[in-house]
Design a protein around this motif. Sequence first.
Motif, PDB file in Angstrom:
ATOM      1  N   TYR A 179      -5.959   1.251  -2.019  1.00  0.00           N
ATOM      2  CA  TYR A 179      -5.573   2.645  -1.785  1.00  0.00           C
ATOM      3  C   TYR A 179      -5.823   3.511  -3.016  1.00  0.00           C
ATOM      4  O   TYR A 179      -6.163   4.702  -2.884  1.00  0.00           O
ATOM      5  CB  TYR A 179      -4.118   2.734  -1.331  1.00  0.00           C
TER       6      TYR A 179
ATOM      7  N   LYS B 148       2.589   3.808  -0.457  1.00  0.00           N
ATOM      8  CA  LYS B 148       2.352   5.253  -0.381  1.00  0.00           C
ATOM      9  C   LYS B 148       2.032   5.881  -1.736  1.00  0.00           C
ATOM     10  O   LYS B 148       1.190   6.797  -1.827  1.00  0.00           O
ATOM     11  CB  LYS B 148       3.540   5.955   0.276  1.00  0.00           C
TER      12      LYS B 148
ATOM     13  N   THR C 271      -1.671   5.931  -2.718  1.00  0.00           N
ATOM     14  CA  THR C 271      -2.649   6.638  -1.889  1.00  0.00           C
ATOM     15  C   THR C 271      -3.040   7.997  -2.456  1.00  0.00           C
ATOM     16  O   THR C 271      -4.100   8.522  -2.136  1.00  0.00           O
ATOM     17  CB  THR C 271      -2.098   6.873  -0.473  1.00  0.00           C
TER      18      THR C 271
ATOM     19  N   PHE D 228      -4.721   8.387   6.033  1.00  0.00           N
ATOM     20  CA  PHE D 228      -4.801   6.953   5.785  1.00  0.00           C
ATOM     21  C   PHE D 228      -3.770   6.232   6.656  1.00  0.00           C
ATOM     22  O   PHE D 228      -2.609   6.649   6.720  1.00  0.00           O
ATOM     23  CB  PHE D 228      -4.486   6.623   4.324  1.00  0.00           C
TER      24      PHE D 228
ATOM     25  N   PHE E  29      -0.084   9.571   4.974  1.00  0.00           N
ATOM     26  CA  PHE E  29      -0.163   8.107   5.022  1.00  0.00           C
ATOM     27  C   PHE E  29       0.934   7.548   5.914  1.00  0.00           C
ATOM     28  O   PHE E  29       2.081   8.006   5.868  1.00  0.00           O
ATOM     29  CB  PHE E  29      -0.035   7.528   3.612  1.00  0.00           C
TER      30      PHE E  29
ATOM     31  N   GLY F 249      -8.102   6.653  -2.380  1.00  0.00           N
ATOM     32  CA  GLY F 249      -7.598   7.995  -2.641  1.00  0.00           C
ATOM     33  C   GLY F 249      -8.517   8.807  -3.534  1.00  0.00           C
ATOM     34  O   GLY F 249      -8.552  10.044  -3.449  1.00  0.00           O
TER      35      GLY F 249
END
Length: 286
Positions: free
Chosen positions: A105, A131, A134, A118, A140, A109
């Motif tokens: 991630y 999270k 990201t 995502f 997300f 990102g």
Amino acid sequence: MTGITKVAVLGTGVLGSQIAFQTAYSGFDVAVYDINDEILAKAKDRFADLAETYKKSGVVGAADGKAMDALGRIRYSSDLADAVTDADLVIEAIPEVLKLKQATYEKLGAVAPEKTIFATNSSTLLPSEMKAFTGRPQKFLALHFANQVWKFNTAEVMGTTDTDPAVFDAVVTFAGEIGMVPIPIHKEKAGYVLNSLLVPFLNAATELAAGGYADPKDVDNVWRIATGAPLGPFQIYDIIGLNTPYNILSHGDAHAQGLAVWLKENYIDKGKLGVASGEGFYTYSK
């Protein structure tokens, strides 16, 4: 309508390939990503097999050319930035290893467009554990599919406290657009709904076999005969593939880790990974 037209799927394993094919089958343009071209070459064979499976399973339209049309809507890339170019939605379906997902991630990102949503297909990990990596926690959430998506067509949607409600609703709608039955989950729960029920069941079966109480086939027999269920737990293991349950057990308590060792030494190390490898607890013909 959600505004989602272009989808990227990260990971071309058992479930990742199914998600990508079902999405393409439903009319979306799909890019699939994996870490090298050798894996992607094998993925092409997997997608071709899925097209035949859809035909043999009687999926509506599959025998009339829709399965082959789906293959034409899938493109392949081992370059992450290329795979997610202009993607409206990225569905991550890589191995169930938290640090690997977090690192992925971070990379994602940095290269995905700002608009991109995502979604993790993680079967047991919480989206809140990922999270922060990201760079866009409001865009997300989790979107979890069941194996054999053309037949067991649920899609569990679970956000975090940061997920934008509009994003949540868009993903619920998208799940319906690709033929899934959306299951909105109102707050985070490890294992979601499906695996909160399934994982303890499979673990109990593993304990019986690993402890020498009963052979896997006999465990399956008693479950099928006594309950009328179509499949026993070890048949389910083979369909899922043994690597994912192994990863889940490996991150459990000491007892779970002992079951993981048994699974690895007796099956995984011997190349018995389930249906996909031709042998697991049972032997399968191509």
